[in-house]
Design an enzyme around this catalytic site. Structure first.
Site, short mmCIF file in Angstrom:
data_model
loop_
_atom_site.label_atom_id
_atom_site.label_comp_id
_atom_site.label_asym_id
_atom_site.label_seq_id
_atom_site.Cartn_x
_atom_site.Cartn_y
_atom_site.Cartn_z
N PRO A 1 0.81 -1.22 0.00
CA PRO A 1 0.00 0.00 0.00
C PRO A 1 0.84 1.27 0.00
CG PRO A 1 -0.36 -1.31 2.01
CD PRO A 1 0.69 -2.00 1.22
N GLU A 2 0.68 2.06 -1.02
CA GLU A 2 1.24 3.40 -1.06
C GLU A 2 0.03 4.34 -1.09
OE1 GLU A 2 4.51 3.80 -3.86
OE2 GLU A 2 4.99 1.69 -3.67
N LYS B 1 0.67 8.13 4.04
CA LYS B 1 0.21 6.75 4.18
C LYS B 1 -0.36 6.47 5.57
CE LYS B 1 4.21 5.69 1.44
NZ LYS B 1 5.46 4.93 1.39
N ARG C 1 17.08 -1.14 -1.51
CA ARG C 1 15.81 -1.40 -2.18
C ARG C 1 16.13 -1.65 -3.63
NH1 ARG C 1 14.71 -1.41 2.23
NH2 ARG C 1 13.30 -0.20 3.51
#
Length: 322
Positions: free
Chosen positions: A2-3, A61, A305
């Site tokens: 979820p962003e 968020k 990342r």
DNA sequence: CATTCGTCCTGATAGC
DNA sequence: TGCTATCAGGACGAAT
């Protein structure tokens, strides 16, 4: 993962199911999901039981539900609206979901917290927090006044109150009150790579690893581009790109609004169709291919990342200056 | 002060 | 087959 678009889909879905309903009981099945709540699980439950949800709002968020406390004294003037003092805060982390379920629905495998709500005709009675990887969590936070108009983030009518734990979070690119001038001014003062800045929720919120890669691809900028060399037009381009890709994702997630549960996987249908960089390592860059150029999307490690770029249209900066 | 790095966590998958 | 290693990622607090 979820962003911003996924969290906004959850917020929009959730608000219709929970606004005005009272929390009758709280069941914590895994205390690890109660994060940052210093006084512990008992206190968490005590703050929530008997409280009424007045809204669902978001900053970046972070998602929270301002609560009206039944035990608080009513205002002297009955005309005066009751003002929430605390909120139930949620962050979905990597895998968190907020689901509305009927009592008869079997517990999800990774069910962490269950809220039993006051019954309402035609609506499920339970709000459930489900989280496989436990990067997300819930806690109760106080609401503090803010002079910048409230949480924002596409919320319809936010009170000028913000959850204390989200006060340091910047506005997101979809927020009507987002200031590009402020963003650019702060960006130029930093001495870091562009992607790192995009992921810094204190500078601009709502962008995670996926949308960062997508925004950089659309803007034809490299993740390692030094922020202090970015021209105004380039910064505008990457912000516009982030806004476009997140609006597209939001539109795709919107298709599940009338489902009985609150969909946190708004991105699932979207992933396959519209991603141009994220997860496309080894595949041709669509923009280059359209121009007759052979270029393969590359995946590299950056900030621990994975980062996806096209080596042709997003060339790595040399010596920092362009 | 700004910036970077380690940490939390589980399930899918790869490699032996 | 069954074990271990690796990876994914957001946000915070510690370290530099």
């Amino acid at each position: 993962m979820p962003e911003l678009p996924e969290v906004e889909v959850v917020r929009r879905g959730l608000v219709n199911w929970v606004r005005g309903r009272t929390i009758h009981a709280v069941e914590v099945l895994d205390p690890r999901s109660i994060r940052r709540h210093a006084l512990g699980v008992e206190d968490f439950m005590g703050n929530l039981e008997g409280a009424t949800v007045s809204d669902v709002v978001r900053r970046g968020k972070f998602l929270w539900m301002p609560l009206l406390d039944a035990t608080a004294p009513l205002p002297d003037n009955p005309e005066e609206p009751r003002v929430p003092g605390v909120a139930l805060m949620a962050h979905l982390g990597m895998s968190g979901q907020l689901l509305m379920q009927d009592a008869g629905v079997p517990d999800e495998k990774h069910l962490k917290v269950r809220f039993r709500l006051s019954p309402r005709e035609g609506m499920p009675d339970q709000l459930r927090f489900v989280d496989q990887r436990i990067f997300g969590g819930l806690f109760v936070t106080t609401l503090i006044s803010t002079d910048d108009g409230g949480p924002g983030g596409l919320a319809e009518s936010p009170l000028p109150l913000i959850a204390e734990e989200a006060a340091h979070i910047a506005r997101d690119p979809l927020d009507p009150s987002f200031s590009f001038d402020l963003f650019y001014q702060r960006l130029r003062k930093r001495r870091t790579g562009l992607k790192r800045a995009l992921l810094d929720q204190g500078l601009v919120s709502g962008i995670g690893n996926i949308y960062a890669d997508e925004a950089l691809w659309r803007a034809k900028l490299h993740y390692a581009r030094p922020t202090d060399t970015l021209r105004r037009g380039e910064a505008q381009r990457v912000l516009d790109s982030a806004r476009e890709v997140m609006l597209d994702a939001l539109a795709a997630g919107g298709t599940s609004f009338d489902s009985l549960y609150v969909n946190v996987n708004g991105a699932s249908g979207y992933f396959d169709r519209s991603l141009n960089a994220y997860g496309r390592q080894g595949e041709p860059c669509r923009r280059c291919a359209a121009a007759g150029i052979h270029a393969i999307i590359r995946r590299e490690q950056f900030m621990n990342r994975s980062s996806h770029t096209c080596p042709v249209c997003q060339p790595r900066p040399r010596n920092g200056r362009w």
